[in-house]
Design a protein around this motif. Sequence first.
Motif, short mmCIF file in Angstrom:
data_model
loop_
_atom_site.label_atom_id
_atom_site.label_comp_id
_atom_site.label_asym_id
_atom_site.label_seq_id
_atom_site.Cartn_x
_atom_site.Cartn_y
_atom_site.Cartn_z
N SER A 14 86.40 51.67 42.52
CA SER A 14 85.23 51.84 42.10
C SER A 14 85.19 51.80 40.53
CB SER A 14 84.71 53.19 42.62
OG SER A 14 84.78 53.41 43.99
N THR A 15 84.30 51.54 39.80
CA THR A 15 84.04 51.74 38.48
C THR A 15 82.98 52.72 38.26
OG1 THR A 15 82.77 49.55 38.39
CG2 THR A 15 85.03 49.58 37.42
N HIS A 16 81.90 52.68 39.11
CA HIS A 16 80.70 53.72 38.92
C HIS A 16 81.02 54.76 39.71
CE1 HIS A 16 78.21 49.91 37.64
NE2 HIS A 16 79.11 49.93 36.89
N ASN A 17 81.59 55.84 39.01
CA ASN A 17 81.99 57.04 39.98
C ASN A 17 81.04 58.20 39.26
OD1 ASN A 17 84.46 55.93 41.18
ND2 ASN A 17 84.97 55.53 39.19
N LEU A 18 80.26 58.61 40.36
CA LEU A 18 78.98 59.56 40.00
C LEU A 18 79.04 60.76 40.93
CD1 LEU A 18 76.76 56.48 39.86
CD2 LEU A 18 77.99 57.87 37.62
N GLY A 19 78.42 61.75 40.49
CA GLY A 19 77.80 62.84 41.22
C GLY A 19 78.60 64.11 41.64
N THR A 20 79.89 64.32 41.39
CA THR A 20 80.78 65.04 41.96
C THR A 20 80.46 66.64 41.22
OG1 THR A 20 82.41 64.20 40.46
CG2 THR A 20 82.51 63.58 42.67
N ASN A 21 79.68 66.62 40.18
CA ASN A 21 79.25 67.80 39.74
C ASN A 21 77.80 67.84 39.29
OD1 ASN A 21 81.94 69.46 39.40
ND2 ASN A 21 82.20 67.52 37.68
N ARG A 22 76.95 67.56 40.40
CA ARG A 22 75.65 67.21 40.03
C ARG A 22 74.60 68.37 39.44
NH1 ARG A 22 72.84 66.06 46.13
NH2 ARG A 22 72.38 68.31 46.58
N MET A 23 73.85 67.44 38.84
CA MET A 23 72.77 68.33 38.13
C MET A 23 71.66 68.66 39.09
SD MET A 23 70.51 67.01 35.10
CE MET A 23 71.63 66.64 33.86
N SER A 24 71.26 70.16 39.11
CA SER A 24 70.24 70.60 39.98
C SER A 24 69.26 71.56 39.34
CB SER A 24 70.83 71.08 41.23
OG SER A 24 71.54 72.41 40.95
N GLU A 25 68.08 71.62 40.09
CA GLU A 25 67.24 72.64 39.50
C GLU A 25 67.62 74.31 39.91
OE1 GLU A 25 64.17 71.72 37.51
OE2 GLU A 25 64.55 73.83 36.93
N ARG A 26 68.15 74.14 40.93
CA ARG A 26 68.47 75.40 41.73
C ARG A 26 69.90 75.42 41.64
NH1 ARG A 26 65.99 76.60 47.36
NH2 ARG A 26 67.31 74.74 47.85
N PRO A 27 70.59 76.64 41.42
CA PRO A 27 71.99 76.92 41.22
C PRO A 27 72.57 76.68 42.58
CG PRO A 27 70.90 78.55 40.21
CD PRO A 27 69.81 77.96 40.79
N GLU A 28 72.15 76.78 43.76
CA GLU A 28 72.66 76.40 45.05
C GLU A 28 72.67 75.03 45.29
OE1 GLU A 28 70.04 78.49 44.24
OE2 GLU A 28 68.61 78.36 46.18
N ASP A 29 72.06 74.42 44.69
CA ASP A 29 71.97 72.81 44.97
C ASP A 29 72.83 72.00 44.42
OD1 ASP A 29 70.04 73.05 47.16
OD2 ASP A 29 68.55 72.87 45.45
N GLY A 30 73.44 72.52 43.42
CA GLY A 30 74.42 71.56 42.40
C GLY A 30 75.37 72.34 41.55
N VAL A 31 75.80 71.77 40.37
CA VAL A 31 76.80 72.63 39.56
C VAL A 31 76.32 72.66 38.35
CG1 VAL A 31 79.29 72.23 38.54
CG2 VAL A 31 78.61 71.30 40.86
N VAL A 32 75.48 71.66 37.64
CA VAL A 32 74.93 71.95 36.22
C VAL A 32 73.37 72.04 36.33
CG1 VAL A 32 77.16 71.02 35.29
CG2 VAL A 32 75.11 69.68 35.95
N ASN A 33 72.85 72.48 35.18
CA ASN A 33 71.43 72.51 35.30
C ASN A 33 71.00 71.33 34.28
OD1 ASN A 33 71.56 72.91 32.60
ND2 ASN A 33 71.25 75.20 32.40
N ARG A 34 69.70 71.21 34.08
CA ARG A 34 69.05 69.99 33.32
C ARG A 34 69.96 69.66 31.86
NH1 ARG A 34 64.68 69.99 30.64
NH2 ARG A 34 63.50 69.68 32.60
N TRP A 35 70.52 70.45 31.30
CA TRP A 35 71.26 70.07 30.43
C TRP A 35 72.65 69.85 30.48
CZ3 TRP A 35 67.69 69.40 27.03
CH2 TRP A 35 66.63 70.37 26.81
N GLY A 36 73.23 69.87 31.72
CA GLY A 36 74.52 69.58 31.94
C GLY A 36 75.29 70.99 31.71
N GLN A 37 74.80 72.03 31.68
CA GLN A 37 75.16 73.38 31.66
C GLN A 37 75.67 73.91 32.91
OE1 GLN A 37 72.71 76.30 30.14
NE2 GLN A 37 74.17 77.49 28.80
N SER A 38 76.68 74.19 33.27
CA SER A 38 76.97 74.86 34.43
C SER A 38 76.23 76.02 34.60
CB SER A 38 78.60 75.09 34.64
OG SER A 38 78.87 76.46 34.11
N HIS A 39 75.65 75.95 36.06
CA HIS A 39 74.85 77.24 36.24
C HIS A 39 75.52 78.50 36.40
CE1 HIS A 39 71.65 74.93 37.96
NE2 HIS A 39 72.06 74.15 38.81
N ASP A 40 76.90 78.46 36.52
CA ASP A 40 77.61 79.80 36.68
C ASP A 40 78.03 80.21 35.32
OD1 ASP A 40 77.37 79.17 39.31
OD2 ASP A 40 79.26 78.85 39.87
#
Lengths: 174, 521
Positions: free
Chosen positions: B451-477
């Motif tokens: 693979s050259t297009h490697n994506l998604g393993t710290n995904r962006m989400s509106e809600r903290p329970e759905d992903g790792v980072v928020n709309r700015w790429g800032q970690s929810h935690d």
Amino acid sequence: MEKRVDKDGLTRRALLGRAVAAGALAVMGAGFIAAPDAAWAMEVSVISPDEMATLLQMARDIYPHDQVADAFYAVAVKGYDSEASKDLVAAGVAELNAAAVAQGHADYLSIGWEEDRVKVLQAIEGGVFFQTIRAGLVTGLYNQKEVWPIFGYEGESFSKGGYIDRGFDDINWL
Amino acid sequence: MATFDLNDDSVVVIIGTGAGGGVLANELAQKGVKVVALEAGGRYLPEDYINDEWESFGQLAWLDARTTSGTWRVAKDFAGLPAWIVKAVGGTTTHWAGASIRFQDHEWKALTTYGTVEGANLLDWPIDAAEMAPWYEKAETKLGVTRTGDRAGLPGNNNYKVFEKGAKALGYKEVHTGRMAINSADYDGRMACQQTGFCFQGCKWGAKWSAAYTDIPAGEATGNLEVRDRAHVARILHNDAGKVSGVEYFDKDGNLQMQKARIVCVAGNSFESPRLLLNSASSMFPDGLANSSGMVGRNYMRHTTGSVYAIFDKPVRMWRGTTMAGIVQDEARHDPSRGFVGGYELETLSLGLPFMAAFLNPGGWGRSFTTALDHYENMAGMWIVGEDMPQLQNGVTLSEAKDQFGLPVANVHFDDHPNDIAMRNHAYKQGIAMYEAVGATRAFPTPPYPSTHNLGTNRMSERPEDGVVNRWGQSHDIANLFVSDGSQFTTGAAENPTLTIVALAIRQADHIASEMSRGNL
């Protein structure tokens, strides 16, 4: 000469077999194999000429290109003539010959038709020996710059200024 | 060039210098923010790049250990090489082909648009096309993308001409030489493309945008950016308040160092970024940093890919000229009547003889294989890139295996989703039909490469329970921990990801700098 060959464990049958196989190889002495037209020769020091001849035939049967001379295949497999590889080669050639015997042949090199040798190779293709030889050939054969022109591949182009003035869009048959 | 003290806790530390980290480093430096960028690889510039596939691979590719699992064919054929990406200053922007296309509007809202897909973990991005439009424009200007702004397209090479004729024969309308970050005329102090080929091996003319010789030196020239190459980050540290406080890394001599930090931005790609967060587990964060959702390392996407090569009765010489300047976009739409959700792009692609031997049909042998290579000169090629489904079980976990520093390596697990398979088969059929329309005598549906297009393993989400980072790429935690690479992708869309990674990095830099000046970070 016969004695030296015998000392290396080559039997008359194997020699005859090799002559039948591709007509491509001649044992020139205990440590040599060479093309009949003397276009190239190869010295082996660790593995036997018979084992090297088997590797060479295997290489041709795995990646057969009739327009590519033996010398390029020889370059691709010569690295197996080493202390590090000799056990793999000895066991592998024995495995290959056993598979040939199981299919009713004297040994691998004595099989005249590529199609029949391929059937023998298919019997061992899941094994370490076959996969090592095959994987090694991918770079050992196709990454020889001297082989590239045979396939039309032009290789490095930066030093020539790329293809902007050398035919990047010269297709004329569409 | 700046140098910062290891105890300077006012710096932003960025881990990785590719499309995400390299751009973020420069953008922050331009705004006066002090940055230390840690890059695991060495520094290579156009004069160092090599017009030779295997030699270049040895120079640039990330060859540190990784392991694989799952039913994808890469795990069988390239068990230790799940990705073909770069370990060098500038990251994979040295290797990328330059295709720079925006997401389609609906692709920001995959769950809403496609609906629930069984077995897929689809989610809408918390941002949308309108919000991203100005950042895309900045990214296109930075990269000098052809066919955007007033920049002309690249000329079509032989491989493109075959591709275009086949596409038009099938009735495709959106067919052109692509929107490419490869100069069609001198731009931004870099020269125009010389049609050399070897785009994947690093552009020796500098005609293709790479952070290695644009953003990195531009950032360094501000006096605000220090790039430490051959610095392999082992762990991100945090304080008792649960804020990140620095990073431990092995320097070029193999000595463990600790760089203090005000903010840490992770941009090591979708394998190394989650691996680092997982390897940074502590008593306060036993499942790894930023992982309260359990989503770190999950939902890995690699695009639905594959290639079609075909042989003609006359020469094509596809290797001459730009590697990927050609695209058909008609199939990129979402049209479930084709039997799958999402869409795919078809893009020209060529490999040299050595890589064609390795990738045409990995493991293949015998005359079926070699007669294909015999006609290498008469071969044309294209690459499929389509949206694949995020799946919970696909992703990065820590392997039993250790790297040269004794750190657990990434195990990459991947199984195709039925939607991926349906899309790939559709694309194979269309690609083969294109070439047959131009008189191909034989076609090869070639399996995906590492693979050259490697994506998604710290995904962006509106809600903290759905992903790792928020709309700015800032970690929810953890407020001062950011993710700045393709691992923040919520879904993959059908487009090559670099332009979107760059746009997100420019936007993130703007956000971080303004939050710092407001005293919020």
